[in-house]
Design a protein around this motif. Sequence first.
Motif, mmCIF file in Angstrom:
data_model
loop_
_atom_site.group_PDB
_atom_site.id
_atom_site.type_symbol
_atom_site.label_atom_id
_atom_site.label_comp_id
_atom_site.label_asym_id
_atom_site.label_seq_id
_atom_site.Cartn_x
_atom_site.Cartn_y
_atom_site.Cartn_z
ATOM 1 N N TYR A 158 3.696 2.438 -7.124
ATOM 2 C CA TYR A 158 3.228 2.305 -5.666
ATOM 3 C C TYR A 158 2.632 0.250 -6.299
ATOM 4 O O TYR A 158 3.123 -0.269 -6.873
ATOM 5 N N ASN A 159 3.073 -0.099 -4.799
ATOM 6 C CA ASN A 159 3.418 -1.524 -4.451
ATOM 7 C C ASN A 159 1.503 -1.902 -4.349
ATOM 8 O O ASN A 159 0.914 -1.352 -2.893
ATOM 9 N N MET A 160 0.535 -2.131 -5.019
ATOM 10 C CA MET A 160 -1.063 -2.337 -4.812
ATOM 11 C C MET A 160 -1.426 -3.427 -3.761
ATOM 12 O O MET A 160 -2.381 -3.796 -4.042
ATOM 13 N N GLU A 161 -0.128 -4.293 -3.237
ATOM 14 C CA GLU A 161 -0.524 -5.500 -3.382
ATOM 15 C C GLU A 161 -0.437 -5.992 -1.803
ATOM 16 O O GLU A 161 -1.130 -4.048 -0.899
ATOM 17 N N LYS A 162 -0.647 -7.108 -1.253
ATOM 18 C CA LYS A 162 -1.056 -6.553 0.327
ATOM 19 C C LYS A 162 0.027 -7.767 0.552
ATOM 20 O O LYS A 162 0.444 -7.899 2.108
ATOM 21 N N THR B 279 2.877 -0.816 -9.634
ATOM 22 C CA THR B 279 1.929 -0.224 -10.441
ATOM 23 C C THR B 279 2.501 1.393 -10.922
ATOM 24 O O THR B 279 2.507 1.641 -10.015
ATOM 25 N N GLY C 104 0.545 -1.007 0.163
ATOM 26 C CA GLY C 104 -0.169 -0.142 -0.276
ATOM 27 C C GLY C 104 0.990 1.208 -0.393
ATOM 28 O O GLY C 104 0.100 2.556 0.512
ATOM 29 N N ARG D 59 0.832 -2.795 -14.924
ATOM 30 C CA ARG D 59 1.049 -3.737 -13.486
ATOM 31 C C ARG D 59 1.718 -4.739 -14.085
ATOM 32 O O ARG D 59 2.044 -5.795 -14.544
#
Length: 233
Positions: free
Chosen positions: A104-108, A74, A51, A84
């Motif tokens: 950005y790291n949009m992963e969990k 991303t 995030g 991505r």
Amino acid sequence: MIELRPFDSLGTFRNEWLNAHHHFSFGGYHDPERMGLGRLRVWNDDEVAPGTGFDPHPHRDMEIVTYIREGAITHRDNLGNEGRTEAGDVQVMHAGTGITHAEYNMEKTPTRLFQIWIMPDQRGVAPGWGTRSFPRDDRGLSVLASGRPADAGSDALPLHADAAVLAGTLAEGQTTELRLAPGRAAYLVSVTGSITVNGVAASPRDGVAITGESTLTIKATNATELVMVDVAA
């Protein structure tokens, strides 16, 4: 010559969302003996927290390659590009006359990547961005991005530099051989396993700077993923 750069000797930077290790002088880390290798200027080993990421910022006249080791990143830029790129794949950004981008790291989960900067052969090229998926198997190193004349017409992402980024995997005990043309140098990092390069042992995430060698014999002590840059020395 094979010069080993142990992981614990690299420059470091850490804040609440980024854990970075610098193979070459970068930001607040300066080592006059590690200013680059040929046209290779930056190799950062980054871990980006979920995030979070790099807010919009500009670049000029640089070829910026991002290789994703774990997770995904991303990309967004002022040219309208968005995409991505996930583990095992690569993206290339041509900064050229100027580009503003965010990553950005949009992963969990954390994203782990190599960010590699290569100086272009000419200034003022058109800015741009591209990403591509590549197969990962135990067949040695494949060319992922290149501006070498020998790779013209291949499916590698283009670079505005006489350089190439290669990656691949080796099974435990597997050996691969590569040839370096006269006047070329290389920088190699094993992601997850130990290797030997012309008999010199390297642990995971150590840097291996290679000059004056015509043939490279790389043997995997453990199963591993490899990333290498080939440049004019």
